[in-house]
Design a protein around this motif. Structure first.
Motif, PDB file in Angstrom:
ATOM      1  N   LYS A   2     -39.971 -25.820  38.431  1.00 31.18           N
ATOM      2  CA  LYS A   2     -38.549 -26.126  38.619  1.00 31.18           C
ATOM      3  C   LYS A   2     -37.726 -24.893  38.282  1.00 31.18           C
ATOM      4  O   LYS A   2     -38.027 -24.168  37.332  1.00 31.18           O
ATOM      5  CB  LYS A   2     -38.139 -27.303  37.717  1.00 31.18           C
ATOM      6  CG  LYS A   2     -36.642 -27.557  37.606  1.00 31.18           C
ATOM      7  CD  LYS A   2     -36.035 -28.087  38.886  1.00 31.18           C
ATOM      8  CE  LYS A   2     -34.542 -28.373  38.715  1.00 31.18           C
ATOM      9  NZ  LYS A   2     -33.913 -28.839  39.963  1.00 31.18           N
ATOM     10  N   PHE A   3     -36.689 -24.645  39.088  1.00 29.71           N
ATOM     11  CA  PHE A   3     -35.737 -23.569  38.818  1.00 29.71           C
ATOM     12  C   PHE A   3     -34.329 -24.137  38.888  1.00 29.71           C
ATOM     13  O   PHE A   3     -34.012 -24.939  39.766  1.00 29.71           O
ATOM     14  CB  PHE A   3     -35.885 -22.440  39.844  1.00 29.71           C
ATOM     15  CG  PHE A   3     -34.695 -21.513  39.897  1.00 29.71           C
ATOM     16  CD1 PHE A   3     -34.441 -20.630  38.862  1.00 29.71           C
ATOM     17  CD2 PHE A   3     -33.814 -21.550  40.968  1.00 29.71           C
ATOM     18  CE1 PHE A   3     -33.337 -19.789  38.893  1.00 29.71           C
ATOM     19  CE2 PHE A   3     -32.706 -20.716  41.017  1.00 29.71           C
ATOM     20  CZ  PHE A   3     -32.472 -19.831  39.969  1.00 29.71           C
ATOM     21  N   TRP A   4     -33.471 -23.748  37.961  1.00 32.37           N
ATOM     22  CA  TRP A   4     -32.058 -24.106  38.043  1.00 32.37           C
ATOM     23  C   TRP A   4     -31.226 -23.014  37.382  1.00 32.37           C
ATOM     24  O   TRP A   4     -31.729 -22.205  36.606  1.00 32.37           O
ATOM     25  CB  TRP A   4     -31.775 -25.469  37.420  1.00 32.37           C
ATOM     26  CG  TRP A   4     -31.869 -25.573  35.923  1.00 32.37           C
ATOM     27  CD1 TRP A   4     -30.844 -25.559  35.026  1.00 32.37           C
ATOM     28  CD2 TRP A   4     -33.065 -25.747  35.140  1.00 32.37           C
ATOM     29  NE1 TRP A   4     -31.313 -25.707  33.743  1.00 32.37           N
ATOM     30  CE2 TRP A   4     -32.671 -25.831  33.787  1.00 32.37           C
ATOM     31  CE3 TRP A   4     -34.428 -25.839  35.448  1.00 32.37           C
ATOM     32  CZ2 TRP A   4     -33.587 -25.992  32.746  1.00 32.37           C
ATOM     33  CZ3 TRP A   4     -35.340 -25.998  34.423  1.00 32.37           C
ATOM     34  CH2 TRP A   4     -34.916 -26.074  33.091  1.00 32.37           C
ATOM     35  N   GLU A   5     -29.974 -22.995  37.725  1.00 35.06           N
ATOM     36  CA  GLU A   5     -29.066 -21.968  37.230  1.00 35.06           C
ATOM     37  C   GLU A   5     -27.885 -22.639  36.564  1.00 35.06           C
ATOM     38  O   GLU A   5     -27.178 -23.440  37.185  1.00 35.06           O
ATOM     39  CB  GLU A   5     -28.594 -21.078  38.378  1.00 35.06           C
ATOM     40  CG  GLU A   5     -27.812 -19.864  37.935  1.00 35.06           C
ATOM     41  CD  GLU A   5     -27.628 -18.849  39.056  1.00 35.06           C
ATOM     42  OE1 GLU A   5     -27.003 -17.810  38.807  1.00 35.06           O
ATOM     43  OE2 GLU A   5     -28.116 -19.104  40.172  1.00 35.06           O
ATOM     44  N   GLY A   6     -27.689 -22.325  35.305  1.00 34.28           N
ATOM     45  CA  GLY A   6     -26.607 -22.944  34.561  1.00 34.28           C
ATOM     46  C   GLY A   6     -25.253 -22.344  34.898  1.00 34.28           C
ATOM     47  O   GLY A   6     -25.148 -21.294  35.529  1.00 34.28           O
ATOM     48  N   ILE A   7     -24.196 -23.052  34.476  1.00 39.49           N
ATOM     49  CA  ILE A   7     -22.822 -22.604  34.673  1.00 39.49           C
ATOM     50  C   ILE A   7     -22.222 -22.248  33.318  1.00 39.49           C
ATOM     51  O   ILE A   7     -22.326 -23.017  32.359  1.00 39.49           O
ATOM     52  CB  ILE A   7     -21.972 -23.699  35.353  1.00 39.49           C
ATOM     53  CG1 ILE A   7     -22.571 -24.058  36.715  1.00 39.49           C
ATOM     54  CG2 ILE A   7     -20.527 -23.248  35.506  1.00 39.49           C
ATOM     55  CD1 ILE A   7     -22.586 -22.926  37.704  1.00 39.49           C
ATOM     56  N   ASP A   8     -21.606 -21.087  33.257  1.00 41.56           N
ATOM     57  CA  ASP A   8     -20.939 -20.661  32.031  1.00 41.56           C
ATOM     58  C   ASP A   8     -19.683 -21.509  31.842  1.00 41.56           C
ATOM     59  O   ASP A   8     -18.770 -21.460  32.677  1.00 41.56           O
ATOM     60  CB  ASP A   8     -20.562 -19.182  32.136  1.00 41.56           C
ATOM     61  CG  ASP A   8     -20.051 -18.618  30.808  1.00 41.56           C
ATOM     62  OD1 ASP A   8     -19.402 -19.374  30.062  1.00 41.56           O
ATOM     63  OD2 ASP A   8     -20.297 -17.432  30.534  1.00 41.56           O
ATOM     64  N   PRO A   9     -19.591 -22.322  30.779  1.00 46.37           N
ATOM     65  CA  PRO A   9     -18.434 -23.209  30.613  1.00 46.37           C
ATOM     66  C   PRO A   9     -17.125 -22.461  30.410  1.00 46.37           C
ATOM     67  O   PRO A   9     -16.051 -23.007  30.659  1.00 46.37           O
ATOM     68  CB  PRO A   9     -18.806 -24.033  29.367  1.00 46.37           C
ATOM     69  CG  PRO A   9     -19.809 -23.199  28.636  1.00 46.37           C
ATOM     70  CD  PRO A   9     -20.563 -22.446  29.677  1.00 46.37           C
ATOM     71  N   LYS A  10     -17.189 -21.204  29.975  1.00 44.19           N
ATOM     72  CA  LYS A  10     -15.964 -20.443  29.737  1.00 44.19           C
ATOM     73  C   LYS A  10     -15.402 -19.848  31.019  1.00 44.19           C
ATOM     74  O   LYS A  10     -14.194 -19.839  31.234  1.00 44.19           O
ATOM     75  CB  LYS A  10     -16.241 -19.330  28.720  1.00 44.19           C
ATOM     76  CG  LYS A  10     -16.595 -19.840  27.329  1.00 44.19           C
ATOM     77  CD  LYS A  10     -16.824 -18.683  26.363  1.00 44.19           C
ATOM     78  CE  LYS A  10     -17.157 -19.194  24.968  1.00 44.19           C
ATOM     79  NZ  LYS A  10     -17.411 -18.071  24.016  1.00 44.19           N
ATOM     80  N   THR A  11     -16.282 -19.337  31.880  1.00 41.73           N
ATOM     81  CA  THR A  11     -15.826 -18.648  33.089  1.00 41.73           C
ATOM     82  C   THR A  11     -15.982 -19.486  34.352  1.00 41.73           C
ATOM     83  O   THR A  11     -15.343 -19.212  35.366  1.00 41.73           O
ATOM     84  CB  THR A  11     -16.599 -17.335  33.272  1.00 41.73           C
ATOM     85  OG1 THR A  11     -17.986 -17.636  33.525  1.00 41.73           O
ATOM     86  CG2 THR A  11     -16.495 -16.466  32.030  1.00 41.73           C
ATOM     87  N   GLY A  12     -16.842 -20.502  34.310  1.00 42.65           N
ATOM     88  CA  GLY A  12     -17.132 -21.272  35.506  1.00 42.65           C
ATOM     89  C   GLY A  12     -18.110 -20.590  36.437  1.00 42.65           C
ATOM     90  O   GLY A  12     -18.499 -21.139  37.461  1.00 42.65           O
ATOM     91  N   GLY A  13     -18.525 -19.370  36.095  1.00 43.56           N
ATOM     92  CA  GLY A  13     -19.482 -18.630  36.902  1.00 43.56           C
ATOM     93  C   GLY A  13     -20.904 -18.879  36.433  1.00 43.56           C
ATOM     94  O   GLY A  13     -21.150 -19.628  35.481  1.00 43.56           O
ATOM     95  N   PRO A  14     -21.879 -18.245  37.087  1.00 41.23           N
ATOM     96  CA  PRO A  14     -23.281 -18.448  36.701  1.00 41.23           C
ATOM     97  C   PRO A  14     -23.577 -17.875  35.328  1.00 41.23           C
ATOM     98  O   PRO A  14     -22.992 -16.870  34.910  1.00 41.23           O
ATOM     99  CB  PRO A  14     -24.059 -17.710  37.793  1.00 41.23           C
ATOM    100  CG  PRO A  14     -23.098 -16.701  38.335  1.00 41.23           C
ATOM    101  CD  PRO A  14     -21.741 -17.320  38.220  1.00 41.23           C
ATOM    102  N   LEU A  46     -31.825 -14.627  30.074  1.00 37.68           N
ATOM    103  CA  LEU A  46     -30.460 -14.578  29.560  1.00 37.68           C
ATOM    104  C   LEU A  46     -29.522 -13.959  30.592  1.00 37.68           C
ATOM    105  O   LEU A  46     -29.946 -13.266  31.520  1.00 37.68           O
ATOM    106  CB  LEU A  46     -30.421 -13.783  28.257  1.00 37.68           C
ATOM    107  CG  LEU A  46     -31.235 -14.387  27.098  1.00 37.68           C
ATOM    108  CD1 LEU A  46     -31.157 -13.490  25.873  1.00 37.68           C
ATOM    109  CD2 LEU A  46     -30.759 -15.797  26.767  1.00 37.68           C
ATOM    110  N   LYS A  47     -28.230 -14.201  30.402  1.00 37.21           N
ATOM    111  CA  LYS A  47     -27.230 -13.833  31.400  1.00 37.21           C
ATOM    112  C   LYS A  47     -27.263 -12.345  31.737  1.00 37.21           C
ATOM    113  O   LYS A  47     -27.154 -11.960  32.911  1.00 37.21           O
ATOM    114  CB  LYS A  47     -25.844 -14.239  30.901  1.00 37.21           C
ATOM    115  CG  LYS A  47     -24.727 -13.999  31.902  1.00 37.21           C
ATOM    116  CD  LYS A  47     -23.399 -14.504  31.357  1.00 37.21           C
ATOM    117  CE  LYS A  47     -22.277 -14.272  32.354  1.00 37.21           C
ATOM    118  NZ  LYS A  47     -20.975 -14.779  31.842  1.00 37.21           N
ATOM    119  N   PHE A  48     -27.436 -11.477  30.740  1.00 42.19           N
ATOM    120  CA  PHE A  48     -27.373 -10.039  31.021  1.00 42.19           C
ATOM    121  C   PHE A  48     -28.608  -9.539  31.774  1.00 42.19           C
ATOM    122  O   PHE A  48     -28.615  -8.421  32.288  1.00 42.19           O
ATOM    123  CB  PHE A  48     -27.154  -9.233  29.730  1.00 42.19           C
ATOM    124  CG  PHE A  48     -28.236  -9.386  28.709  1.00 42.19           C
ATOM    125  CD1 PHE A  48     -29.390  -8.623  28.761  1.00 42.19           C
ATOM    126  CD2 PHE A  48     -28.098 -10.307  27.682  1.00 42.19           C
ATOM    127  CE1 PHE A  48     -30.380  -8.766  27.812  1.00 42.19           C
ATOM    128  CE2 PHE A  48     -29.088 -10.453  26.728  1.00 42.19           C
ATOM    129  CZ  PHE A  48     -30.235  -9.685  26.793  1.00 42.19           C
TER     130      PHE A  48
END
Length: 477
Positions: free
Chosen positions: A27-39, A59-61
């Motif tokens: 399974k693969f999924w991509e979370g949403i950053d709650p602060k920016t609304g971006g990935p 991690l995001k970076f």
């Protein structure tokens, strides 16, 4: 010299060892950053040749380094990964540890391997959900598919769809799909084939309205039908009587109230609550329309000078959606409720397209609702707060008793049990009604039978004018 030893997921520990694993991306999924609304970062569930699963994370970076490197369903060798203790809550697997792909990680795709498992689950029985409510890890569930609802919009404009399943414990359970899973769900077309439904990585929740446990999907969830695995074959070949559980999936008794008791329960700005009540149609109170997406009927919003659906990702045509307001009553009182177009059509047992056509032709919708008069319904009513006021909307309806007209069929006429329906009759007006005699003549024939004569309207070719046909609603038995 590089360490080429492959480790199994069961052997991974929180240490500085140069871990190297061969896994399938389950399974693969991509979370949403709650602060920016971006990935935000990237998340995976990896599965090895023994069927063991573990949560993997980028991690995001490091996102851009891996976002196109791993594809769901394919097999890879991952070298130089980090192993750490798993997150505390809502772990997508039962492993104590999780793996991180970092700047040093090497990804090598390999060809498909015969016998390498494609699926692996940790199923729980549906009658044990109370035992798993406080688990730190998520659970997989399996059952015979019974039914599903349409997509619904709930608090904060979130999208859900309800699924109902039953397993070999005969427990019937409500499963709630959220977001894309709800939108993209495809309902089986042949229930006689006993379709077997699987949902991975679920949480167990206690639903206070029904006082029962239900199951909800998470970001890491996937749903499947009729996989070629032993658990599916067992349910397919079982002699389980579908729907035999006393719990059932019957919504008609959930949180049953009289109308007055329901209204007394209202608390401003409280979360939405669903009630059921037995009531009758009283009056048509009006209607309004709004520009809506032709696919999902959600209200469109203006973005950059154009109207767009906030739900559908691809452009859709715009239509006018109807919201009807009616009053209903029971022995305790009366209230006014709203019905969106599809709910009104459901209550009236007509197609939504037919209802929309009546609206476009200018037919008074109150005339159409008259066919509901005298019928006992069970209504599922959603109570919420809208613009600081109580809002009531019909969510589902079920006819429980239809009362015939006072004037029953004549003795020499066949009794037709079909309820009256409405038809459109085109009428060409050629003379004013006041030109007709108000009292038709009557005469007796030779056998003593009485007859009435109504003067026919004759065409007058010299004075004929073209008058556009009008439409009249007539009740057809």
């Amino acid at each position: 010299m590089a360490n080429n030893k492959l480790s199994l997921i069961a052997d991974l520990k929180n240490s500085f060892a140069p871990w190297r694993i061969k896994v399938r991306v389950f399974k693969f999924w991509e979370g949403i950053d709650p602060k920016t609304g971006g990935p935000s970062g990237l998340d995976y569930i990896f599965m090895d040749e023994q069927g063991s699963r573990i949560h993997g994370k980028v991690l995001k970076f490091n996102r851009e380094r891996f976002v196109h490197k791993l594809e769901e369903g394919k097999i890879y060798i991952l070298s130089k990964i980090s192993v750490c203790h798993a997150e505390q809550m809502y772990r997508p697997t039962r492993r104590e540890y999780m793996v991180f792909l970092n700047a040093s990680t090497v990804v090598q795709e390999i060809n498909e391997i015969n016998g390498f498992p494609k699926y692996s689950f940790d199923f729980v029985k549906l009658n044990t959900l109370a035992e798993h409510k406080d688990n730190v890890f998520l659970n997989d569930i399996i059952g015979i598919f019974l039914d599903s609802s349409d997509v619904k919009i709930v608090k904060d404009n979130k999208i859900i769809r309800e699924i109902f399943i039953q397993d070999d414990t005969t427990a019937n359970v409500r499963v709630v799909l959220w977001g894309d899973l709800a939108n993209n769900f495809v309902k089986p077309t042949n229930l006689s084939d006993k379709p077997i439904f699987i949902l991975s990585s679920t949480s167990a929740d206690f639903y206070r309205v029904t006082q029962r446990y239900s199951v909800s999907s998470r970001e890491s969830s996937n749903y499947y039908f009729d996989l070629d695995i032993p658990e599916v074959r067992f349910l397919k070949n079982s002699q389980i009587e579908v729907g035999e559980s006393s719990g059932g999936i019957d919504w008609t008794t959930n949180n049953r109230k009289t109308i007055t008791a329901m209204l007394d329960d209202y608390k401003p700005n409280s979360p939405e609550v669903f009630y059921t009540c037995t009531a009758r149609y009283s009056n048509f109170e009006g209607k309004y329309t709004y520009p809506a997406c032709a696919k999902c009927t959600r209200k469109v919003v203006r973005t950059g000078g154009t109207l767009k659906c906030p739900r559908c990702t691809t452009p859709q045509s715009i239509t006018q959606a109807i919201v009807s307001k009616i009053s209903i009553h029971d022995i305790s009182g009366t209230c006014i409720v709203s019905l969106f177009g599809n709910k009104a059509a459901e209550m009236l047992s007509i197609d939504l397209e037919e209802l929309l056509e009546y609206e476009q032709l200018g037919v008074n919708l109150g005339d159409i609702f008259e066919q509901a008069r005298g019928t006992d319904y069970i209504f599922e009513v959603k109570m919420s707060t809208y613009q600081d006021n109580m809002s009531l909307a019909i969510n589902r309806t079920k006819v429980i008793h239809s009362i015939p007209d006072d004037d029953g069929p004549l003795d020499n006429e066949a009794n037709n049990d079909d309820p009256p329906s409405f038809g459109m009759v085109s009428i060409k007006q050629e003379k004013d009604d006041d030109e007709l005699q108000s009292n038709p003549q009557a005469y007796d024939d030779d056998d003593g039978n009485k007859h009435k004569v109504i003067h026919d309207i004759q065409d007058d070719d010299e004075n004929k004018t073209d008058i556009a046909p009008s439409f009249r609603m007539v009740t057809i038995k």
